[in-house]
Write a protein that holds these residues in place. Structure first.
Motif, PDB file in Angstrom:
ATOM      1  N   VAL A  28      26.724 140.976  66.934  1.00 35.86           N
ATOM      2  CA  VAL A  28      27.630 140.774  67.076  1.00 35.86           C
ATOM      3  C   VAL A  28      28.690 141.200  65.715  1.00 35.86           C
ATOM      4  N   VAL A  29      29.686 141.815  65.835  1.00 31.43           N
ATOM      5  CA  VAL A  29      30.584 142.461  64.372  1.00 31.43           C
ATOM      6  C   VAL A  29      31.678 142.430  65.106  1.00 31.43           C
ATOM      7  N   THR A  30      33.052 141.806  63.581  1.00 29.60           N
ATOM      8  CA  THR A  30      33.797 141.697  63.440  1.00 29.60           C
ATOM      9  C   THR A  30      34.034 143.431  62.797  1.00 29.60           C
ATOM     10  N   VAL A  31      35.337 144.077  63.925  1.00 31.71           N
ATOM     11  CA  VAL A  31      35.947 144.796  64.254  1.00 31.71           C
ATOM     12  C   VAL A  31      36.915 145.340  64.172  1.00 31.71           C
ATOM     13  N   LYS A  32      38.093 145.948  63.392  1.00 34.76           N
ATOM     14  CA  LYS A  32      39.547 145.590  63.336  1.00 34.76           C
ATOM     15  C   LYS A  32      39.847 146.443  64.433  1.00 34.76           C
ATOM     16  N   ILE A  33      41.371 145.947  65.245  1.00 36.43           N
ATOM     17  CA  ILE A  33      41.588 146.395  66.967  1.00 36.43           C
ATOM     18  C   ILE A  33      41.866 147.926  66.703  1.00 36.43           C
ATOM     19  N   SER A  43      43.266 140.115  73.008  1.00 31.53           N
ATOM     20  CA  SER A  43      42.931 139.814  72.169  1.00 31.53           C
ATOM     21  C   SER A  43      44.520 140.057  71.137  1.00 31.53           C
ATOM     22  N   LYS A  44      45.091 140.990  70.944  1.00 32.07           N
ATOM     23  CA  LYS A  44      46.102 142.043  70.780  1.00 32.07           C
ATOM     24  C   LYS A  44      46.971 141.049  71.497  1.00 32.07           C
ATOM     25  N   VAL A  81      47.748 137.691  72.069  1.00 33.67           N
ATOM     26  CA  VAL A  81      47.959 136.875  71.056  1.00 33.67           C
ATOM     27  C   VAL A  81      47.555 137.178  69.819  1.00 33.67           C
ATOM     28  N   GLY A  82      47.328 137.546  69.614  1.00 31.62           N
ATOM     29  CA  GLY A  82      48.633 138.118  68.035  1.00 31.62           C
ATOM     30  C   GLY A  82      46.362 138.328  66.661  1.00 31.62           C
ATOM     31  N   GLU A  83      45.583 138.447  67.740  1.00 34.30           N
ATOM     32  CA  GLU A  83      44.135 138.604  66.459  1.00 34.30           C
ATOM     33  C   GLU A  83      44.244 140.304  65.842  1.00 34.30           C
ATOM     34  N   THR A  84      43.763 140.218  65.299  1.00 33.02           N
ATOM     35  CA  THR A  84      43.818 141.677  64.659  1.00 33.02           C
ATOM     36  C   THR A  84      42.318 141.925  64.518  1.00 33.02           C
ATOM     37  N   GLU A  85      41.561 141.570  64.572  1.00 32.92           N
ATOM     38  CA  GLU A  85      40.284 141.577  64.556  1.00 32.92           C
ATOM     39  C   GLU A  85      39.168 141.339  66.142  1.00 32.92           C
ATOM     40  N   VAL A  86      38.518 142.039  66.745  1.00 33.48           N
ATOM     41  CA  VAL A  86      37.548 141.481  67.550  1.00 33.48           C
ATOM     42  C   VAL A  86      35.892 141.294  67.854  1.00 33.48           C
TER      43      VAL A  86
END
Length: 82
Positions: free
Chosen positions: A4-9, A64-65, A67-72
């Motif tokens: 699992v990697v973190t990616v900018k939305i 995710s968008k 709820v205001g997340e910038t990464e997923v």
């Protein structure tokens, strides 16, 4: 095993075919689950031209968008070869 990697939305492109899969009731349920603290499985993306392309997980991405997340969290998979 996939990592699992973190990616900018903002770096994820959603193809039209994936957008057509979006259903409001599923999106609402996913948002609700996120707000309740449920751990959601990572989306799947592939590498494209300077961006990632969504393969699976439109409801998790859109929730995710919302709820205001910038990464997923995402699995980076290989593009299918034809």
């Amino acid at each position: 095993m996939l990592k699992v990697v973190t990616v900018k939305i903002d770096d994820i492109y959603v193809p039209t075919a994936r957008r057509k899969e979006l259903q409001q009731d599923k999106l609402d349920a996913t948002i609700e689950a996120m707000l309740e603290g449920d751990e959601l499985k990572p989306i799947r993306v592939r590498e494209g031209k300077g961006r990632f392309v969504l393969i699976a997980g439109i409801h998790r991405l859109e929730a995710s968008k919302a709820v205001g997340e910038t990464e997923v969290g995402a699995y980076i998979v290989q593009a299918p070869k034809f």
